[in-house]
Design a protein around this motif. Sequence first.
Motif, short mmCIF file in Angstrom:
data_model
loop_
_atom_site.label_atom_id
_atom_site.label_comp_id
_atom_site.label_asym_id
_atom_site.label_seq_id
_atom_site.Cartn_x
_atom_site.Cartn_y
_atom_site.Cartn_z
N TYR A 128 0.85 -1.20 0.00
CA TYR A 128 0.00 0.00 0.00
C TYR A 128 0.87 1.23 0.00
CZ TYR A 128 -3.37 3.52 1.39
OH TYR A 128 -4.14 4.64 1.43
N THR A 129 0.65 2.10 -0.96
CA THR A 129 1.33 3.38 -1.03
C THR A 129 0.26 4.46 -0.94
OG1 THR A 129 2.94 2.41 -2.52
CG2 THR A 129 2.89 4.81 -2.38
N ALA A 131 2.98 9.13 -2.54
CA ALA A 131 3.53 8.85 -3.87
C ALA A 131 3.77 10.14 -4.65
CB ALA A 131 2.56 7.96 -4.65
#
Length: 117
Positions: free
Chosen positions: A94-95, A100
């Motif tokens: 999970y980003t 990001a």
Amino acid sequence: MKRTPPRTTTFALLLAVLVGTAVAKLPAPSDEAKAKAAEAAAKTAHAGKVDAYKLCLSMDKVAADYHAKAKAAGKDVRPAVETPACADPGAFVYTPPGAASAPAAAASAPPAAASKG
């Protein structure tokens, strides 16, 4: 035609007003709660992809077994319909959406003040 008693109508209206005021008083979710909800949604989506991958593998296995047994029994077997290969979704990573874009924004930003000399 049956009429609704006034007591029932009054109770329904009172209940609607109470529910409306209770919902209106709820605070907006915090950033942390929004992040947890986004991560939970991402985990759920990934779990769906993993389930679809496992289903694809099991269908391929069953089809191969069926074709092998049918050929061994001497039955007329048509060639299998070509389908896309099963795509392994990999491990869950999970980003967060904000994390990001932060490095990308920092990399594309112009350098601070150049030294004047």
